[in-house]
Enzyme design. Structure first.
Site, mmCIF file in Angstrom:
data_model
loop_
_atom_site.group_PDB
_atom_site.id
_atom_site.type_symbol
_atom_site.label_atom_id
_atom_site.label_comp_id
_atom_site.label_asym_id
_atom_site.label_seq_id
_atom_site.Cartn_x
_atom_site.Cartn_y
_atom_site.Cartn_z
ATOM 1 N N PHE A 195 51.883 -24.954 -14.272
ATOM 2 C CA PHE A 195 51.833 -25.419 -15.662
ATOM 3 C C PHE A 195 52.878 -26.525 -15.853
ATOM 4 O O PHE A 195 54.035 -26.366 -15.453
ATOM 5 C CB PHE A 195 52.124 -24.232 -16.593
ATOM 6 C CG PHE A 195 52.165 -24.588 -18.042
ATOM 7 C CD1 PHE A 195 51.054 -25.143 -18.665
ATOM 8 C CD2 PHE A 195 53.317 -24.388 -18.791
ATOM 9 C CE1 PHE A 195 51.090 -25.488 -20.008
ATOM 10 C CE2 PHE A 195 53.367 -24.727 -20.133
ATOM 11 C CZ PHE A 195 52.254 -25.280 -20.747
ATOM 12 N N GLY A 196 52.443 -27.641 -16.431
ATOM 13 C CA GLY A 196 53.366 -28.775 -16.619
ATOM 14 C C GLY A 196 53.188 -29.847 -15.559
ATOM 15 O O GLY A 196 53.696 -30.948 -15.702
ATOM 16 N N ASN A 197 52.464 -29.509 -14.484
ATOM 17 C CA ASN A 197 52.167 -30.457 -13.404
ATOM 18 C C ASN A 197 50.689 -30.836 -13.574
ATOM 19 O O ASN A 197 49.794 -30.030 -13.302
ATOM 20 C CB ASN A 197 52.467 -29.758 -12.070
ATOM 21 C CG ASN A 197 51.922 -30.478 -10.840
ATOM 22 O OD1 ASN A 197 51.067 -31.344 -10.938
ATOM 23 N ND2 ASN A 197 52.418 -30.092 -9.681
ATOM 24 N N ALA A 251 48.488 -32.859 -12.169
ATOM 25 C CA ALA A 251 47.537 -32.869 -11.044
ATOM 26 C C ALA A 251 47.163 -31.446 -10.637
ATOM 27 O O ALA A 251 45.992 -31.155 -10.364
ATOM 28 C CB ALA A 251 48.146 -33.613 -9.860
ATOM 29 N N SER A 252 48.126 -30.558 -10.592
ATOM 30 C CA SER A 252 47.843 -29.168 -10.206
ATOM 31 C C SER A 252 46.835 -28.548 -11.159
ATOM 32 O O SER A 252 45.870 -27.903 -10.734
ATOM 33 C CB SER A 252 49.145 -28.357 -10.199
ATOM 34 O OG SER A 252 48.925 -26.991 -10.419
ATOM 35 N N GLU A 283 65.417 -26.641 -8.692
ATOM 36 C CA GLU A 283 64.256 -27.175 -7.969
ATOM 37 C C GLU A 283 64.691 -28.080 -6.819
ATOM 38 O O GLU A 283 63.912 -28.882 -6.307
ATOM 39 C CB GLU A 283 63.346 -27.919 -8.943
ATOM 40 C CG GLU A 283 62.844 -27.049 -10.089
ATOM 41 C CD GLU A 283 61.573 -26.242 -9.780
ATOM 42 O OE1 GLU A 283 60.690 -26.770 -9.097
ATOM 43 O OE2 GLU A 283 61.492 -25.077 -10.227
ATOM 44 N N ARG A 325 62.316 -27.423 -15.590
ATOM 45 C CA ARG A 325 62.509 -26.495 -14.465
ATOM 46 C C ARG A 325 63.947 -26.447 -13.949
ATOM 47 O O ARG A 325 64.336 -25.512 -13.267
ATOM 48 C CB ARG A 325 61.598 -26.905 -13.311
ATOM 49 C CG ARG A 325 60.108 -26.856 -13.610
ATOM 50 C CD ARG A 325 59.391 -26.748 -12.278
ATOM 51 N NE ARG A 325 58.027 -27.215 -12.307
ATOM 52 C CZ ARG A 325 57.251 -27.242 -11.224
ATOM 53 N NH1 ARG A 325 57.739 -26.864 -10.053
ATOM 54 N NH2 ARG A 325 56.010 -27.660 -11.287
ATOM 55 N N HIS A 342 59.481 -33.045 -12.521
ATOM 56 C CA HIS A 342 60.714 -33.194 -11.731
ATOM 57 C C HIS A 342 61.217 -34.615 -11.945
ATOM 58 O O HIS A 342 60.415 -35.539 -12.158
ATOM 59 C CB HIS A 342 60.447 -33.035 -10.224
ATOM 60 C CG HIS A 342 60.189 -31.638 -9.770
ATOM 61 N ND1 HIS A 342 59.232 -31.334 -8.827
ATOM 62 C CD2 HIS A 342 60.770 -30.470 -10.101
ATOM 63 C CE1 HIS A 342 59.242 -30.031 -8.597
ATOM 64 N NE2 HIS A 342 60.164 -29.481 -9.365
ATOM 65 N N ASP A 374 62.047 -36.616 -9.702
ATOM 66 C CA ASP A 374 61.510 -37.534 -8.681
ATOM 67 C C ASP A 374 60.085 -38.005 -9.003
ATOM 68 O O ASP A 374 59.454 -38.686 -8.199
ATOM 69 C CB ASP A 374 61.622 -36.945 -7.260
ATOM 70 C CG ASP A 374 60.712 -35.764 -6.999
ATOM 71 O OD1 ASP A 374 59.911 -35.395 -7.872
ATOM 72 O OD2 ASP A 374 60.805 -35.196 -5.877
ATOM 73 N N ASN A 397 47.755 -31.870 -5.767
ATOM 74 C CA ASN A 397 48.555 -30.747 -6.265
ATOM 75 C C ASN A 397 49.864 -31.243 -6.881
ATOM 76 O O ASN A 397 50.782 -30.467 -7.127
ATOM 77 C CB ASN A 397 48.856 -29.764 -5.131
ATOM 78 C CG ASN A 397 48.074 -28.469 -5.288
ATOM 79 O OD1 ASN A 397 47.631 -28.144 -6.378
ATOM 80 N ND2 ASN A 397 47.930 -27.736 -4.203
ATOM 81 N N CYS A 399 57.904 -35.954 -2.491
ATOM 82 C CA CYS A 399 57.917 -34.481 -2.578
ATOM 83 C C CYS A 399 57.854 -33.865 -1.198
ATOM 84 O O CYS A 399 58.331 -32.760 -0.971
ATOM 85 C CB CYS A 399 56.702 -33.960 -3.340
ATOM 86 S SG CYS A 399 56.571 -34.537 -5.014
HETATM 87 O O1 SUG Z 1 55.964 -27.356 -7.714
HETATM 88 N N1 SUG Z 1 52.640 -28.163 -6.902
HETATM 89 C C1 SUG Z 1 54.060 -28.389 -6.726
HETATM 90 C C2 SUG Z 1 54.325 -29.861 -6.521
HETATM 91 C C3 SUG Z 1 55.764 -30.122 -6.163
HETATM 92 C C4 SUG Z 1 56.093 -31.563 -6.188
HETATM 93 N N2 SUG Z 1 57.456 -31.746 -5.817
HETATM 94 C C5 SUG Z 1 58.255 -32.723 -6.267
HETATM 95 N N3 SUG Z 1 57.959 -33.450 -7.318
HETATM 96 N N4 SUG Z 1 59.387 -32.891 -5.678
HETATM 97 C C6 SUG Z 1 54.861 -27.873 -7.918
HETATM 98 O O2 SUG Z 1 54.377 -28.003 -9.050
HETATM 99 C C7 SUG Z 1 50.655 -26.767 -7.085
HETATM 100 C C8 SUG Z 1 50.058 -25.524 -6.465
HETATM 101 C C9 SUG Z 1 48.691 -25.217 -6.995
HETATM 102 O O3 SUG Z 1 48.398 -25.463 -8.157
HETATM 103 O O4 SUG Z 1 47.873 -24.671 -6.216
HETATM 104 C C10 SUG Z 1 52.143 -26.910 -6.831
HETATM 105 O O5 SUG Z 1 52.818 -25.943 -6.581
#
Ligand code: SUG
Length: 444
Positions: free
Chosen positions: A23-25, A27-28, A174, A214, A250, A252, A362, A368
């Site tokens: 949640f918050g990402n 693409a994921s 993180e 985070r 994040h 980055d 993801n 990353c």
């Molecule tokens: O923690 N995605 C990771 C991506 C991490 C990227 N790292 C940096 N920006 N440094 C995360 O959100 C997705 C897994 C899934 O949805 O199946 C995931 O964990």
């Protein structure tokens, strides 16, 4: 003595899949439930790592973790044989099974925070695994991360390994995704820039409204203490909560640094000018702050293309190159910006594009996938040499991936009891290739 910045890329594990766990990402969430291709993902990562080694960089690899994580599934009450544990979890709590199957340890920027010996009072390279408490699927990584780091940087004379921070939201950590080291030269004491999303103990401090922050200030301060950093060489800077709410989970994803360059979006931080003045004063040497304005690249384009999740590397000839995902080439505003950037007279003179789309889907770009470890020659010699990328290791790892990895994996496939057998067989072989010893032992 010669000084290097090594990159240690996470090998993509055999269970790489899209389960929408973060949640918050953006693409994921948006790619949730698509079929993944673990074999292609692993090979994309290997190609990037090998290309950096071929450019003359010191490049290593970090082993993935064992998934499904039967240790955690048993710990939360699923019992019986391995296949019964998986079957019961799939029937009774599929979301928990999904969390225990993620290959998320591949994003080694989140494995740990690392401080080089030039910055630390005891002159050792310090490592603190990130506790990753904000996401269930990531919170099960730190103990094994610690084992893998100890097996990779396996010499007490040069390397100091700490336990991850207490597993509480106040210490949400993180790792290197929120940590940048600025310096005039890798071997000289630098400024460690810790970027946090929120202050846990100050209820009035700014914080995002929709998505989680985070990283806490308290976690960053604890890492700085553990790593024996001087106050005069640390800067703690807050991320702009508004960009966290737009998918910048994040730091980055919105800024990246290397040596005396900080490449950032104008909306990345709070109190930018005051904090940059502090960096300038603590660096005591020239810093290039390369600002990207919203007019040039919107936050939306930055998040979609991962313009700032690029690696800035110093090539052996002293020039800097940006290692970018091909998604940056495909975004017109970002591609135009990067074409212009290399003509601006900053230390960055070239851009190299890599297809890491399996990871990007993801939310994980080139930056990353790597953990940076600045080291001198003696420290590099003390690293487990079987983890260092070269022609031979590249061939062996590609053969290993071909032998063990599937080319399609859906969330429904995670209930397949065969997956843990495939995972264990492949990791048994990998620990022999990398000569890591029993890094997965406690999970058994
Ligand atoms: O923690 N995605 C990771 C991506 C991490 C990227 N790292 C940096 N920006 N440094 C995360 O959100 C997705 C897994 C899934 O949805 O199946 C995931 O964990």
């Amino acid at each position: 003595m010669k000084q290097f910045e090594a990159n240690f890329d996470g090998l993509v594990g055999p269970t790489h899949n899209y389960a929408g766990l973060s949640f918050g990402n953006v693409a994921s969430y948006s790619n949730a439930a698509q079929a993944s291709n673990p074999k292609a993902a692993a090979k994309q990562g290997l190609l990037k790592a090998k290309a950096l080694a071929d450019l003359g960089m010191v490049q290593g690899v970090l082993a993935p973790q064992e998934r499904p994580d039967l240790y955690t599934l048993r710990r939360i009450g699923f019992s019986g044989t391995d296949s019964e544990v998986i079957q019961k979890a799939a029937e009774q709590a599929p979301a928990l099974l999904n969390a225990c199957c993620s290959a998320s340890s591949m994003w080694t920027a989140n494995a740990a925070t690392v401080s080089p010996s030039a910055d630390t009072r005891d002159g050792k390279v310090h490592f603190t695994p990130a506790n990753l408490v904000d996401k269930l699927h990531r919170s099960i990584e730190p103990l094994t991360t610690g084992s893998i780091l100890k097996a990779t940087f396996n010499n007490d004379r040069y390397f100091k390994h700490h336990l991850h921070l207490p597993e509480h939201a106040n210490f949400g950590d993180e790792g290197a995704a929120n940590h940048t080291r600025l310096c005039s030269d890798y071997g000289k004491a630098g400024v460690e820039l810790f970027v946090y999303g929120q202050s846990a103990t100050n209820p009035n401090a700014p914080k995002p409204k929709n998505f989680p922050a985070r990283q806490t200030l308290e976690a960053s301060q604890a890492v700085a203490r553990l790593h024996q950093l001087e106050d005069e060489s640390c800067v703690f800077m807050q991320q702009n909560p508004d960009v966290i709410d737009q998918g910048v989970f994040h730091n980055d994803v919105i800024s990246v640094g290397n040596q005396n360059v900080l490449f950032y979006h104008e909306q990345a931080f709070l109190n930018t000018e005051a904090k940059f003045a502090e960096i300038r004063q603590k660096m005591n040497s020239e810093v290039h702050f390369i600002k990207v304005s919203t007019d040039q690249v919107s936050i939306d384009d930055a998040v979609k293309s991962y313009l700032f999740n690029t690696q800035i590397i110093t090539l052996p000839n002293g020039e800097m190159a940006i290692i970018a995902p091909t998604n940056c080439q495909e975004n017109p505003a970002v591609f135009a910006y990067l074409n212009q950037l290399v003509t601006l007279g900053t230390p960055i003179t070239q851009v190299k594009y890599f297809d890491v789309k399996q990871s990007m889907q993801n939310g994980g770009g080139p930056a990353c996938l790597r953990l940076r470890v600045a080291m001198n020659e003696l420290e590099i010699e003390a690293v487990n040499q079987h983890t260092i990328m070269n022609d031979n290791l590249f061939t062996r790892l590609n053969t290993w991936v071909d032998k063990h990895y599937r080319d399609s994996l859906t969330v429904a496939d995670l209930a397949d009891p065969q997956l843990i057998i495939e995972s264990r067989t492949s990791l048994d072989e990998l620990t022999q290739i990398l000569k890591l010893g029993s890094v997965y032992q406690f999970q058994k």
